[in-house]
Scaffold this motif. Structure first.
Motif, mmCIF file in Angstrom:
data_model
loop_
_atom_site.group_PDB
_atom_site.id
_atom_site.type_symbol
_atom_site.label_atom_id
_atom_site.label_comp_id
_atom_site.label_asym_id
_atom_site.label_seq_id
_atom_site.Cartn_x
_atom_site.Cartn_y
_atom_site.Cartn_z
ATOM 1 N N SER A 147 38.487 -25.667 -3.899
ATOM 2 C CA SER A 147 38.814 -25.893 -2.606
ATOM 3 C C SER A 147 37.586 -26.447 -1.822
ATOM 4 O O SER A 147 36.429 -25.894 -2.161
ATOM 5 N N SER A 148 37.807 -27.088 -0.846
ATOM 6 C CA SER A 148 36.680 -27.756 -0.020
ATOM 7 C C SER A 148 36.508 -26.842 1.233
ATOM 8 O O SER A 148 37.334 -25.762 1.158
ATOM 9 N N THR A 149 35.744 -27.026 2.155
ATOM 10 C CA THR A 149 35.698 -26.428 3.344
ATOM 11 C C THR A 149 37.043 -26.215 4.166
ATOM 12 O O THR A 149 37.759 -27.000 3.839
ATOM 13 N N SER A 150 37.156 -25.217 4.970
ATOM 14 C CA SER A 150 38.173 -25.153 5.792
ATOM 15 C C SER A 150 38.238 -26.125 6.943
ATOM 16 O O SER A 150 37.296 -26.662 7.225
ATOM 17 N N GLY A 151 39.663 -26.746 6.985
ATOM 18 C CA GLY A 151 39.933 -27.673 7.656
ATOM 19 C C GLY A 151 39.564 -29.084 7.424
ATOM 20 O O GLY A 151 39.241 -30.028 8.036
ATOM 21 N N SER A 152 39.289 -29.251 5.970
ATOM 22 C CA SER A 152 38.901 -30.558 5.606
ATOM 23 C C SER A 152 39.991 -31.598 5.827
ATOM 24 O O SER A 152 41.112 -31.228 5.700
ATOM 25 N N GLU A 153 39.407 -32.855 5.826
ATOM 26 C CA GLU A 153 40.335 -33.765 5.882
ATOM 27 C C GLU A 153 41.371 -34.155 4.578
ATOM 28 O O GLU A 153 42.375 -34.844 4.728
ATOM 29 N N SER A 154 40.928 -33.731 3.468
ATOM 30 C CA SER A 154 41.707 -34.055 2.314
ATOM 31 C C SER A 154 42.263 -32.853 1.520
ATOM 32 O O SER A 154 42.930 -33.308 0.561
ATOM 33 N N SER A 155 42.233 -31.479 1.916
ATOM 34 C CA SER A 155 42.923 -30.533 1.318
ATOM 35 C C SER A 155 43.254 -29.334 2.230
ATOM 36 O O SER A 155 42.461 -28.895 3.034
ATOM 37 N N PHE A 156 44.279 -28.959 2.023
ATOM 38 C CA PHE A 156 44.875 -28.037 2.804
ATOM 39 C C PHE A 156 45.441 -26.755 2.192
ATOM 40 O O PHE A 156 46.090 -26.926 0.977
ATOM 41 N N ARG A 157 45.519 -25.534 2.680
ATOM 42 C CA ARG A 157 46.016 -24.445 2.243
ATOM 43 C C ARG A 157 46.975 -24.120 3.035
ATOM 44 O O ARG A 157 47.192 -23.668 4.210
ATOM 45 N N ILE A 158 48.440 -24.095 2.257
ATOM 46 C CA ILE A 158 49.708 -23.879 3.108
ATOM 47 C C ILE A 158 50.663 -23.167 2.438
ATOM 48 O O ILE A 158 50.935 -22.769 1.269
ATOM 49 N N ALA A 159 51.083 -21.942 3.280
ATOM 50 C CA ALA A 159 51.925 -20.782 2.705
ATOM 51 C C ALA A 159 53.450 -21.255 3.081
ATOM 52 O O ALA A 159 53.557 -21.653 4.257
ATOM 53 N N VAL A 160 54.256 -21.267 2.401
ATOM 54 C CA VAL A 160 55.770 -21.344 2.290
ATOM 55 C C VAL A 160 56.308 -20.098 2.689
ATOM 56 O O VAL A 160 56.323 -19.388 1.506
ATOM 57 N N MET A 161 56.888 -19.350 3.571
ATOM 58 C CA MET A 161 57.335 -18.142 3.807
ATOM 59 C C MET A 161 58.815 -18.032 4.576
ATOM 60 O O MET A 161 59.246 -19.123 5.129
ATOM 61 N N GLY A 162 59.182 -16.957 4.308
ATOM 62 C CA GLY A 162 60.826 -16.805 4.829
ATOM 63 C C GLY A 162 61.288 -15.463 3.899
ATOM 64 O O GLY A 162 60.742 -15.036 3.090
ATOM 65 N N ALA A 163 62.762 -15.317 4.302
ATOM 66 C CA ALA A 163 63.094 -14.543 3.477
ATOM 67 C C ALA A 163 63.794 -14.489 2.306
ATOM 68 O O ALA A 163 63.331 -15.935 1.780
ATOM 69 N N SER A 164 64.437 -14.002 1.521
ATOM 70 C CA SER A 164 64.761 -14.081 0.157
ATOM 71 C C SER A 164 65.956 -15.127 0.173
ATOM 72 O O SER A 164 66.848 -15.052 1.281
ATOM 73 N N ALA A 165 66.106 -15.871 -0.968
ATOM 74 C CA ALA A 165 67.172 -16.762 -0.985
ATOM 75 C C ALA A 165 67.566 -17.705 -0.070
ATOM 76 O O ALA A 165 68.627 -18.261 0.537
ATOM 77 N N VAL A 166 66.521 -18.216 0.892
ATOM 78 C CA VAL A 166 66.604 -19.144 2.124
ATOM 79 C C VAL A 166 66.329 -20.575 1.129
ATOM 80 O O VAL A 166 66.605 -21.658 2.115
ATOM 81 N N GLY A 167 65.656 -20.750 0.131
ATOM 82 C CA GLY A 167 65.457 -22.063 -0.443
ATOM 83 C C GLY A 167 64.026 -22.342 -0.297
ATOM 84 O O GLY A 167 63.459 -23.538 -0.572
ATOM 85 N N LYS A 168 62.985 -21.370 -0.367
ATOM 86 C CA LYS A 168 61.562 -21.558 -0.077
ATOM 87 C C LYS A 168 60.958 -22.311 -1.598
ATOM 88 O O LYS A 168 60.513 -23.240 -1.545
ATOM 89 N N SER A 169 61.570 -21.714 -2.555
ATOM 90 C CA SER A 169 61.122 -22.206 -3.833
ATOM 91 C C SER A 169 61.787 -23.549 -4.271
ATOM 92 O O SER A 169 61.163 -24.443 -4.934
#
Length: 350
Positions: free
Chosen positions: A148-170
């Motif tokens: 990973s590069s530094t926080s807020g890089s123009e070319s890489s981002f850490r994204i969390a996909v969140m929500g209840a069970s069985a809503v289709g996140k995966s």
């Protein structure tokens, strides 16, 4: 027992005494400090037998195992090989997630001790532990390596996909990564994906955390919140309770991060008919954009509608967020605050 990373406790669906024996073993596990937080999967075997031979209904067992104990529960048939491999997958994922969590906590405690003697800036204190943990774990876990590069890089981002069970996140993430939609449902413990997408003509690297919806993995969700830069919050347009669950997760993110952190709310299963929806698209859009001041999009992982657009939008939103954050950091007032913090730390160390 203390050497195990995860536990699979098996009882017979037709023998009530075997469940009592499993309960006693479970109590011994949680009573030991080294195994108290280890993942436990309770398994009812002999699912191939007739339902009238069961000693208790499945719903009652799940209420005890999931709600009271906070463990995963499955029913299998070793005779017909029904769902046997899934038991071990869940146990292995749980062990990996537990190891990840404990490593992060140990690393953070070590970092705090170092900070007492070293003059580290705020950003290093905030992000160095996460980088060290994820990089070291990638050497042994079956996840792709990613520097990973530094926080807020123009070319890489850490994204969390969140929500209840069985809503289709995966389903959304799998549609983006593999271009496929799987109709079956399997509960997510924690998955991580590295991919790149095109955003406004440039390639962007995404480090995506596909988080569990089950409440018993709250610690894993908190870890994802801490180490992510942006969030895709998913609910099902056909399930009102999933919206309420998503709202609670949003509140946790705001508490941990800040009011302006990049959040995109996604209503999945837009392929449902109007009669199957609990809320209209216009009403949801108005509620999210005006009430919460977040961007809103509806998608269908099943029909591949707006899947890639979700991640393009959250990347654009995150870029804007970091541009504004850097702009505020360069103002004279911000420079004065940093100088004041340095002076206070210097006095503390001396």
């Amino acid at each position: 027992m203390v050497q195990a990373d995860a536990f699979i406790l098996v009882y017979s669906l037709v023998d009530r005494h075997s469940f009592k024996a499993v309960k006693d073993i479970r109590d011994q596990i949680v009573a030991i400090d080294k195994t108290r937080h280890a993942p436990i999967v309770i398994v009812g075997n002999k699912l191939d037998l007739k339902s009238r031979q069961r000693h208790v209904h499945r719903a009652l067992i799940e209420a005890v195992v999931k709600s009271k104990w906070g463990h995963e529960y499955m029913e299998v048939s070793s005779k017909t090989d029904m769902d046997v491999t899934d038991v071990f997958k869940i146990a292995m994922r749980g062990a990996s997630s537990n190891f990840l969590l404990q490593a992060a906590l140990d690393n953070r405690r070590l970092q705090h001790r170092r900070n007492a003697n070293e003059n580290l800036n705020t950003r290093n204190r905030s992000w160095t532990p996460a980088f060290a943990v994820f990089h070291s774990i990638n050497m042994s876990l079956p996840t792709p390596s990613f520097h990973s590069s530094t926080s807020g890089s123009e070319s890489s981002f850490r994204i969390a996909v969140m929500g209840a069970s069985a809503v289709g996140k995966s389903a959304i993430v799998n549609r983006l990564i593999h271009g496929k939609f799987h109709r079956g449902y399997a509960a997510t413990i924690q998955d991580r994906y590295i991919t790149d997408i095109d955003v406004n003509g440039s390639r962007v690297m995404l480090d995506i955390f596909d988080t569990p919806g089950a409440y018993c993995f709250a610690n894993v969700r908190r870890l994802a919140i801490t180490n992510s830069e942006a969030f895709v919050l998913v609910y099902s347009v056909g399930d009102e309770s999933s919206f309420e669950n998503m709202a609670k997760i949003r509140d946790l993110i705001i508490q941990e991060k800040s009011e302006g952190v990049p959040i995109l709310v996604v209503g999945n299963k837009s392929d449902l008919t109007t009669s199957d929806r609990f809320i209209s698209k216009d009403k949801a859009y108005c509620m999210i954009t005006n009430g919460w001041n977040h961007q809103y999009m509806e998608t269908s992982a099943k029909d591949n509608v707006n899947v890639s657009e979700i991640f393009q939008l959250i990347v654009s939103q995150t870029r804007t967020y970091f541009h504004e954050k850097r702009r505020r950091m360069t103002t004279p007032a911000a420079a004065l605050r940093r100088l004041s913090c340095k002076l206070r730390r210097s006095k503390t160390l001396n």
